[in-house]
Write a protein that holds these residues in place. Structure first.
Motif, short mmCIF file in Angstrom:
data_model
loop_
_atom_site.label_atom_id
_atom_site.label_comp_id
_atom_site.label_asym_id
_atom_site.label_seq_id
_atom_site.Cartn_x
_atom_site.Cartn_y
_atom_site.Cartn_z
N MET A 136 -61.38 -12.09 -20.90
CA MET A 136 -63.22 -12.77 -20.72
C MET A 136 -62.92 -13.78 -20.34
O MET A 136 -63.61 -14.70 -20.04
CB MET A 136 -64.08 -12.12 -21.98
N GLY A 137 -61.12 -14.48 -20.31
CA GLY A 137 -61.29 -15.38 -19.96
C GLY A 137 -60.38 -15.94 -19.51
O GLY A 137 -59.16 -14.92 -20.43
N ALA A 138 -59.90 -17.51 -19.59
CA ALA A 138 -57.77 -17.59 -18.81
C ALA A 138 -58.16 -19.50 -18.67
O ALA A 138 -59.24 -19.64 -18.20
CB ALA A 138 -57.19 -16.84 -18.33
N TYR A 139 -56.99 -19.49 -19.61
CA TYR A 139 -55.68 -21.33 -19.09
C TYR A 139 -55.33 -21.35 -19.21
O TYR A 139 -54.10 -20.73 -19.33
CB TYR A 139 -57.25 -22.31 -19.89
N SER A 140 -54.95 -22.70 -18.34
CA SER A 140 -53.35 -23.08 -17.67
C SER A 140 -53.33 -24.47 -18.05
O SER A 140 -54.48 -24.66 -17.27
CB SER A 140 -52.62 -22.34 -16.66
N PRO A 141 -52.42 -24.79 -18.09
CA PRO A 141 -51.39 -24.70 -18.98
C PRO A 141 -51.93 -24.85 -19.89
O PRO A 141 -52.43 -25.12 -20.13
CB PRO A 141 -50.63 -26.29 -18.65
N LEU A 142 -50.71 -24.41 -21.49
CA LEU A 142 -51.29 -24.61 -22.42
C LEU A 142 -50.45 -25.54 -23.59
O LEU A 142 -48.86 -25.51 -23.85
CB LEU A 142 -50.45 -23.01 -23.37
N PRO A 143 -51.09 -26.65 -24.01
CA PRO A 143 -50.33 -27.58 -24.15
C PRO A 143 -50.15 -27.68 -25.15
O PRO A 143 -49.05 -28.45 -25.74
CB PRO A 143 -51.79 -29.31 -23.92
N TRP A 144 -50.21 -26.53 -26.03
CA TRP A 144 -49.43 -26.42 -27.90
C TRP A 144 -48.27 -25.70 -27.51
O TRP A 144 -48.15 -25.46 -28.93
CB TRP A 144 -50.69 -25.73 -28.50
N ALA A 145 -47.76 -25.15 -26.31
CA ALA A 145 -46.99 -24.15 -26.75
C ALA A 145 -45.66 -24.74 -26.61
O ALA A 145 -45.76 -26.43 -26.29
CB ALA A 145 -46.61 -23.77 -25.12
N PRO A 146 -44.57 -24.45 -27.43
CA PRO A 146 -43.70 -25.30 -26.73
C PRO A 146 -42.43 -25.75 -25.48
O PRO A 146 -42.70 -24.75 -24.64
CB PRO A 146 -42.21 -24.72 -27.67
N ASP A 147 -42.20 -26.80 -25.20
CA ASP A 147 -41.11 -26.95 -24.25
C ASP A 147 -40.77 -25.99 -23.14
O ASP A 147 -40.46 -26.11 -22.25
CB ASP A 147 -40.64 -28.71 -23.90
N ASP A 148 -39.63 -25.79 -24.12
CA ASP A 148 -39.03 -24.42 -24.12
C ASP A 148 -39.51 -23.56 -23.32
O ASP A 148 -38.27 -21.96 -22.92
CB ASP A 148 -37.66 -24.37 -24.22
N LEU A 149 -41.20 -22.17 -23.60
CA LEU A 149 -41.75 -21.68 -23.74
C LEU A 149 -40.62 -20.55 -21.81
O LEU A 149 -40.06 -19.77 -22.90
CB LEU A 149 -42.69 -21.71 -23.99
N VAL A 150 -41.27 -20.87 -21.56
CA VAL A 150 -40.86 -20.41 -19.72
C VAL A 150 -39.11 -19.69 -19.72
O VAL A 150 -38.91 -18.77 -20.13
CB VAL A 150 -41.13 -21.13 -18.94
N GLU A 151 -38.55 -21.39 -20.05
CA GLU A 151 -36.90 -20.82 -20.02
C GLU A 151 -36.86 -19.27 -21.76
O GLU A 151 -35.39 -19.10 -21.02
CB GLU A 151 -35.66 -22.13 -20.80
#
Ligand code: AMP
Ligand code: GLY
Length: 439
Positions: free
Chosen positions: A225-240
């Motif tokens: 029903m919806g989405a957003y980006s970026p995720l300010p609350w996520a850990p910095d190394d999440l993608v890695e």
């Protein structure tokens, strides 16, 4: 390059828009497309069923496509990508064998186990007795999933054991029905799209999706029903972390099995008290997350998907992104998801599309002599962009409020908790002095 996009949702509208903005793309065609896509690309409404490999591959040849991009899961699982590649046409989307990562949750669990990817502990059940003992073993909250494709609606998460069992039995009653009963994962969920050419993997930016129909995550699950980006609350190394622990091991395991995964591996994961855990894999871009991720992508999409489809991802420079945030709000028709009521007239589309930093993307819409009407569950995605989530969110909602569609529903809380800094990753449960874990 001539690109044919298969699909008709707001995800495909976002893909088509991004492709049309790539200077190396000369023409974009869409099969079947929708009235919004028709404004930016050539739609082929009489393309036949998108799940028919023979029809879709013949169409790709007939229109002279240099690249085909497959949006939804059903054509992938049906083998449309295989048929297109068999004609010597580049295709962005995994083979039927590799799409089983989405097509069967039991298969995905098996690959994750072989690749050492962290996920919820699961019981694969084929009888009522197995379901009963799996429910006894996991305890509440119960998580019960249909093994096969169910358009995001095959999962029940509930405290109610009777409801959990009833859902399990309903899934079992289907032909070749299998049921996955798994451990409940605490913590916020994210979606990360990892593009692969079968060997190399490139991640896009993470997004968060809102699966339930109602504000504060109430009511039944939907397609999103919806989405957003970026995720300010996520850990910095999440993608890695996701690349190292989830996406690369999975792509390596699929290649090792002789069924390389080329396309987008959609990693749905939870950030739990015990670390990252995969909730689901999909073999395609997510909807509505794609609408926000592509709003932020600066790298030309055609060149990126073409490189992935042709085994040349390693040659591409690092992806480039806009600093802007993006928020997508989905407008769904009355009665969605249980009993969608279609046919309502949609007013305000031009006004909405003319707003600064607002895109209105079509999904379930149809052109009629009287104007555009709602023709499916999720009708439109309205995307707002801005220097931060607050402004992107305000623009998305200004867009939604400029539209009118009788009975339509939308969530009022997309990206609200993130904007207010209210999303927390559960703290790890530390062992006490006696070495025991205290709940
Ligand atoms: P799936 O189709 O597997 O993505 O599940 C749909 C939704 O159900 C997920 O996005 C979650 O919100 C929820 N869900 C699925 N599996 C779990 C789990 N193990 N623990 C908690 N929630 C879950
Ligand atoms: N937004 C969830 C999905 O595409 O499956």
């Amino acid at each position: 390059m001539r690109v044919l996009v298969i699909g008709s949702g707001a995800r495909e509208h976002a893909i088509v828009r991004a492709l049309a903005a790539d200077p190396t793309v000369d023409a974009v065609l869409a099969a079947p497309g929708n009235p919004g896509i028709d404004l930016v690309a050539q739609c082929l409404p009489d393309c036949g069923p998108v799940t028919d490999p023979a029809a879709m591959s013949a169409l790709a040849e007939q229109v002279g496509a240099d690249l085909v991009v497959i949006g939804p899961e059903a054509p992938l699982v049906a083998g449309v990508a295989d048929a297109i590649r068999a004609r010597g046409i580049a295709c962005f989307g995994p083979s039927a064998a590799a799409a089983q990562l989405e097509g069967s949750k039991a298969f995905a669990k098996e690959v994750m186990a072989a690749a050492g990817v962290p996920t919820a502990f699961a019981h694969i059940c084929t009888t009522e007795d197995e379901i009963v003992s799996a429910l006894d073993s996991t305890g509440a909250p119960y998580v019960v999933k249909d093994d096969g494709l169910a358009a995001g609606k095959g999962v029940v998460v509930t405290q109610d054991r009777d409801e959990a069992l009833a859902h399990g039995l309903a899934c079992l009653a289907k032909e070749d029905g299998r049921v996955v009963v798994e451990e409940f994962l605490d913590g916020p969920e994210i979606s990360l799209f990892c593009l692969s050419d079968g060997t190399e993997v490139r991640a896009l930016v993470p997004a968060q999706d809102f699966k339930r129909i109602g504000d504060n995550d109430t009511g039944p699950n939907t397609g999103g029903m919806g989405a957003y980006s970026p995720l300010p609350w996520a850990p910095d190394d999440l993608v890695e972390q996701v690349l190292d622990r989830i996406a690369r091991p999975t792509v390596d395991e699929m290649r090792r099995r002789g069924t390389p995964f080329a396309g987008v591996l959609y990693v749905g994961l939870a950030l739990t008290s015990r670390g990252l855990r995969v909730v689901e894999f999909n073999a395609r871009f997510g909807d509505p997350e794609t609408q926000v991720v592509l709003a932020r992508l600066r790298t030309p999409l055609g060149q990126l998907l073409d490189a992935a489809a042709n085994g040349r991802l390693a040659e591409l420079p690092d992806l480039s992104w806009h600093d802007d945030a993006a928020v997508a709000v989905v407008l769904a028709c009355e009665g969605y998801p249980q009993a969608p009521v279609t046919g309502a007239a949609i007013a305000g589309l031009e006004e909405c599309g003319a707003l600064d930093h607002v895109q209105v993307l079509h999904a379930g819409t149809r052109d009629t002599p009287e104007g555009v009407i709602a023709s499916g569950g999720r009708v439109l995605s309205v995307v707002g962009t801005g220097p931060d989530l607050a402004r992107a969110r305000a623009r998305a909602y200004a867009g939604v409020h400029s539209l009118h569609c009788e009975g339509a529903q939308f969530r009022g809380d997309i990206a609200r908790a993130a904007e207010q800094g209210d999303i927390r990753i559960p703290l790890p449960i530390e062992p006490g002095p006696d070495g025991k874990v205290l709940a």
